[in-house]
Design an enzyme around this catalytic site. Structure first.
Site, mmCIF file in Angstrom:
data_model
loop_
_atom_site.group_PDB
_atom_site.id
_atom_site.type_symbol
_atom_site.label_atom_id
_atom_site.label_comp_id
_atom_site.label_asym_id
_atom_site.label_seq_id
_atom_site.Cartn_x
_atom_site.Cartn_y
_atom_site.Cartn_z
ATOM 1 N N SER A 41 5.982 -9.719 -3.354
ATOM 2 C CA SER A 41 5.477 -8.637 -2.816
ATOM 3 C C SER A 41 5.369 -8.652 -1.116
ATOM 4 O O SER A 41 4.944 -7.757 -0.429
ATOM 5 C CB SER A 41 4.149 -8.132 -2.971
ATOM 6 O OG SER A 41 4.159 -7.595 -4.367
ATOM 7 N N LYS A 46 -3.685 -4.783 4.543
ATOM 8 C CA LYS A 46 -3.059 -4.276 3.216
ATOM 9 C C LYS A 46 -4.293 -4.231 2.294
ATOM 10 O O LYS A 46 -5.278 -4.948 2.108
ATOM 11 C CB LYS A 46 -2.282 -5.062 2.522
ATOM 12 C CG LYS A 46 -1.777 -4.740 1.277
ATOM 13 C CD LYS A 46 -0.808 -5.934 0.530
ATOM 14 C CE LYS A 46 -0.407 -5.438 -0.897
ATOM 15 N NZ LYS A 46 0.541 -6.548 -1.437
ATOM 16 N N SER A 87 4.664 -4.977 -3.019
ATOM 17 C CA SER A 87 3.957 -4.075 -2.842
ATOM 18 C C SER A 87 3.107 -3.949 -1.664
ATOM 19 O O SER A 87 2.172 -3.296 -1.401
ATOM 20 C CB SER A 87 2.624 -4.813 -3.933
ATOM 21 O OG SER A 87 1.888 -5.814 -3.666
#
Length: 472
Positions: A172, A71, A148
């Site tokens: 997230s 990520k 996220s």
């Protein structure tokens, strides 16, 4: 190995093929690049192009050669740019060194093939940054993949990757897991190292791990990467036996508290999320567990006000730190409107506001700990809704102030932030379905340090209510 054979197997099975020399690591990675090239034009889940070759990894690790992605937020890999979903960083700033967790991912043998998209600075329950465009949910490309960690979730759900890095400061990991039909474990605070850059990211609410399709991958990867690094603030005892063994062995009889009203936020709950959770409660009773409705003695208004202080102060520090380092003026040409509003609110906070928030967090932790004296596990929906339409959580909407933006996010996700504040582990499992065929996530939360309890129970539920046959 072609891409279809590859897509049928989880990380544990792929690693076994490499270890038994039935398939080479290079063949796995070729299948992964074929799959990534096939799905990413529609999903838009990668930041930039995929890597021409994987980052260095340990050829003797337990997941040696298994394709992976990181990520584009928090975690650093030496020499790899990071843009954090914001135009402030342009195409990204190359990182000077690995963070501790990245080193452990390499040691586990994971072969990193790219960076996955995140919303701007991670403060959203969807992944639609102005800098990179929206990530599409592979179950329905008009819907959000969550946030996220939405880029990671989309690629794992689409079976282009068996596993991908994720992080969780308010849900997230679990929100994208619920939206995309994945297993998403938020470990206990300190179970994975936040160092060396952080001691307590997001006032202790932030934690990193992965998204997977199977419980055994989740457990095996936690076995591979958990642990204390010199200088870390928390030192959790090692598990009594490997987490993977817990999945195989299954759960002892547990006391389960059922909760279908949100812990925070002001949003209503979609009946389909309630129905999925209640169906799991019945399944748990059938497996021999005691399920009862239980309430928590929480002040939701105080919780939300304190959580906003945590997020806004973290954003203000991040925005101002980047601006000073890059010589860039924070403004609408480089930041989205809600990010600017939250950073401005954060700059106006006083030290006494942070201490007041910490007092609320302390009261919250102790109330939840008291609940876990009576109940081993808390069962709830993961989200208020199965997913959200693209465009609904618009971080560039200038009509919302900081509190308005916070309320908008958590009207869709009122069940996840509690475990970030307490530091307790929580896992989302894809145990429900809507009439459209979308997955519905159901969340299990346990006491601090009790990942073994969650993973054992998750293994039982995966066997009792299998989800492998449901694919986007």
């Amino acid at each position: 190995m072609d891409a279809h054979e590859y897509a049928d197997l989880d990380a544990t099975a792929l690693a076994a093929l490499v270890r038994d020399r039935q398939v080479s690591a290079a063949e796995l990675q070729e299948a992964a690049t074929t799959a990534l090239d096939a799905v990413n034009p529609e999903l838009n889940a990668l930041v930039g192009t995929r890597f021409d070759s994987p980052l260095d990894y340990a050829a003797d690790g337990p997941f040696a050669g298994v394709p992976f992605a990181i990520k584009d937020l928090i975690l650093h890999a030496e020499g790899v740019p990071q843009a954090a979903g914001t135009r402030m960083l342009g195409p990204g700033v190359p990182m000077p060194a690995d963070t501790h967790l990245m080193t452990r991912f390499r040691r586990a043998g994971l072969a990193t093939l790219g960076r996955t998209a995140t919303p701007e600075l991670g403060f959203n329950a969807t992944t639609e940054p102005v800098s990179n465009g929206p990530v599409h949910n592979p179950w329905d490309t008009s819907r959000s993949a969550g946030g996220s960690s939405g880029g990671s979730a989309a690629l794992v759900a689409a079976r282009a990757l068996p596993v991908a890095h994720a992080s969780d400061g308010g849900g997230s990991i679990r929100i994208p897991a619920a939206s995309c039909g994945l297993v998403g474990l938020k470990p206990s605070q300190g179970r994975t190292s936040p160092g060396p850059d952080y001691a307590d990211p997001l006032l202790g609410m932030g934690i990193e791990f992965v998204l997977t399709r199977t419980v055994r991958d989740c457990a095996g990867l936690l076995d591979a990467v958990h642990g204390h690094e010199p200088g870390d603030r928390y030192l959790l005892p090692d598990p009594q036996r490997p987490f993977l063994d817990e999945v195989t062995a299954g759960s002892r009889p547990l006391r389960v508290a059922l909760r279908t009203t949100p812990f925070s936020g002001s949003g209503s709950v979609d009946p389909r999320c309630v129905e999925a959770t209640e169906a799991v409660a019945r399944a748990l009773e059938g497996l021999g567990h005691v399920v009862e409705t239980a309430d928590l003695d929480l002040d939701a208004d105080a919780f939300d006000a304190a959580n906003l202080v945590g997020w806004a102060s973290f954003l203000a520090d991040g925005v101002d730190g980047l601006a000073a380092a890059l010589g860039v003026e924070p403004g609408p040409d480089v930041l989205e409107a809600a990010t600017l509003a939250c950073a401005e609110y954060g700059r106006g906070l006083r030290a006494s506001d942070l201490y007041a928030a910490d007092r609320v967090f302390n009261a919250t932790r102790r109330a939840v700990a008291a609940c876990h004296q009576r109940h081993d596990v808390v069962l709830s929906p993961t989200m208020n809704v199965p997913n959200t339409p693209l465009g609904y959580l618009d971080q560039d909407d200038a009509s919302r102030d900081a509190r308005g933006w916070y309320d908008h996010i958590f009207s869709t996700a009122g069940f996840t932030a509690l475990s970030n504040v307490t530091g307790n582990p929580a896992i989302s499992l894809p145990l429900g379905r809507t009439e459209e065929g979308w997955p519905v996530g159901v969340q299990l939360g346990a006491a601090y340090g009790a990942e073994a309890t969650l993973l054992a129970l998750a293994g039982d539920l995966e066997r009792a209510l299998p989800w492998e046959q449901h694919r986007p």
